[in-house]
Scaffold this motif. Structure first.
Motif, PDB file in Angstrom:
ATOM      1  N   GLU A  78       4.597   5.338   6.938  1.00 21.45           N
ATOM      2  CA  GLU A  78       5.642   4.665   7.713  1.00 21.45           C
ATOM      3  C   GLU A  78       7.009   5.284   7.454  1.00 21.45           C
ATOM      4  N   LEU A  79       7.245   5.685   6.210  1.00 25.59           N
ATOM      5  CA  LEU A  79       8.528   6.301   5.861  1.00 25.59           C
ATOM      6  C   LEU A  79       8.674   7.651   6.574  1.00 25.59           C
ATOM      7  N   ALA A  80       7.578   8.411   6.626  1.00 26.12           N
ATOM      8  CA  ALA A  80       7.606   9.704   7.332  1.00 26.12           C
ATOM      9  C   ALA A  80       7.924   9.484   8.814  1.00 26.12           C
ATOM     10  N   GLN A  81       7.342   8.449   9.409  1.00 33.47           N
ATOM     11  CA  GLN A  81       7.585   8.144  10.825  1.00 33.47           C
ATOM     12  C   GLN A  81       9.041   7.732  11.049  1.00 33.47           C
ATOM     13  N   ASP A 124       0.828  -1.194   0.000  1.00 38.85           N
ATOM     14  CA  ASP A 124       0.000   0.000   0.000  1.00 38.85           C
ATOM     15  C   ASP A 124       0.871   1.256   0.000  1.00 38.85           C
ATOM     16  N   PRO A 125       0.867   2.033  -1.089  1.00 39.62           N
ATOM     17  CA  PRO A 125       1.733   3.218  -1.175  1.00 39.62           C
ATOM     18  C   PRO A 125       1.447   4.255  -0.086  1.00 39.62           C
ATOM     19  N   ASP A 126       0.172   4.420   0.294  1.00 38.41           N
ATOM     20  CA  ASP A 126      -0.169   5.416   1.325  1.00 38.41           C
ATOM     21  C   ASP A 126       0.409   4.999   2.676  1.00 38.41           C
ATOM     22  N   LYS A 127       0.255   3.718   2.986  1.00 38.80           N
ATOM     23  CA  LYS A 127       0.783   3.189   4.250  1.00 38.80           C
ATOM     24  C   LYS A 127       2.312   3.313   4.260  1.00 38.80           C
ATOM     25  N   TYR A 128       2.929   3.011   3.120  1.00 41.73           N
ATOM     26  CA  TYR A 128       4.383   3.104   3.029  1.00 41.73           C
ATOM     27  C   TYR A 128       4.843   4.548   3.260  1.00 41.73           C
TER      28      TYR A 128
END
Length: 240
Positions: free
Chosen positions: A21-24, A14-18
């Protein structure tokens, strides 16, 4: 003679989830760099810390003013990039279908006059992945299997020589259709031998053997009714 080649970069997940998570994770790296030393944590990324260090990082962050920026994540998110399908195209047997496929890989035809959508595989999902059968995608207008459009307008005819080519294992790239002479932009990748497609679907190419692990990764997202268990998508595409 050498056949022409194109590629599809496949992403799974899921690109949105990724992105979230990347921002976090990026936030965690930034905090570690700026404030880690004052808490006795040394490292550039959370991966440089041991389990106790990562636990401490979570703990001290939550009570630091920096926490106002949002939550952190100490594990690097898994990449969505599953790999590249390099495809040898059947120029001689299916010149018309191959020209269509290549143009949909480059996006060179721009927007469709009809649907106002880009005639481009980039960003297009594999909306149907059926266990032991095929992964189908290429619906560039509606993304769900109900649309699709060729560079020639709506539909184009089957090419007889390409109907003679066999679906004899995983990695055969073939045009999806709704009966004779109804090719658009939709295509499928075989996940196994699919002799039931022989003589009914125009074969446009074949995935190179070293790329078959990517086909296997796509097959791992299959279900008996064809609903993908994860989002599988063409992240990028073009000619080689």
């Amino acid at each position: 003679e050498m056949s022409s080649k194109c590629f599809l970069d496949i992403s799974i997940g899921d690109p949105d989830k990724y992105a979230e998570e990347l921002a976090q994770y990026t936030r965690a790296c930034k905090f570690l760099k700026q404030s880690g030393a004052q808490y006795g944590l040394s490292g550039v990324t959370p991966a440089d810390l041991d389990d106790a260090g990562r636990e401490l990082l979570n703990e001290v962050y939550s009570s630091d003013p920096a926490a106002a920026e949002g939550p952190i994540r100490v594990a690097e998110p898994a990449s969505l990039h599953a790999g590249k399908l390099i495809i040898d195209l059947c120029d001689n047997e299916a010149p018309k279908a191959v020209a269509n496929f290549k143009a949909l890989c480059t996006g060179e035809k721009g927007l469709s006059k009809e649907s106002k959508k880009p005639l481009h595989f980039k960003g297009c999902p594999f909306h149907r992945i059926q266990s032991g059968f095929v992964a189908q995608g290429g619906d560039v207008t509606r993304f769900d299997g109900s649309g699709g459009e060729s560079i020639y307008g709506k539909k184009f005819n089957d090419e007889k020589d390409a109907l003679k080519l066999k679906h004899d294992g995983p990695g055969v790239i073939s045009m999806a259709n709704s009966g004779k002479n109804s090719n658009s932009s939709q295509f499928f990748v075989t996940l196994d031998k699919t002799p039931q497609c022989d003589g009914k679907h125009v074969v446009v190419g074949r995935v190179q053997p070293e790329c078959l692990p990517v086909v296997a990764a796509m097959a791992a997202c299959a279900s008996p009714d064809g609903t993908p268990t994860a989002k599988v998508c063409v992240a990028d595409c073009g000619l080689l």
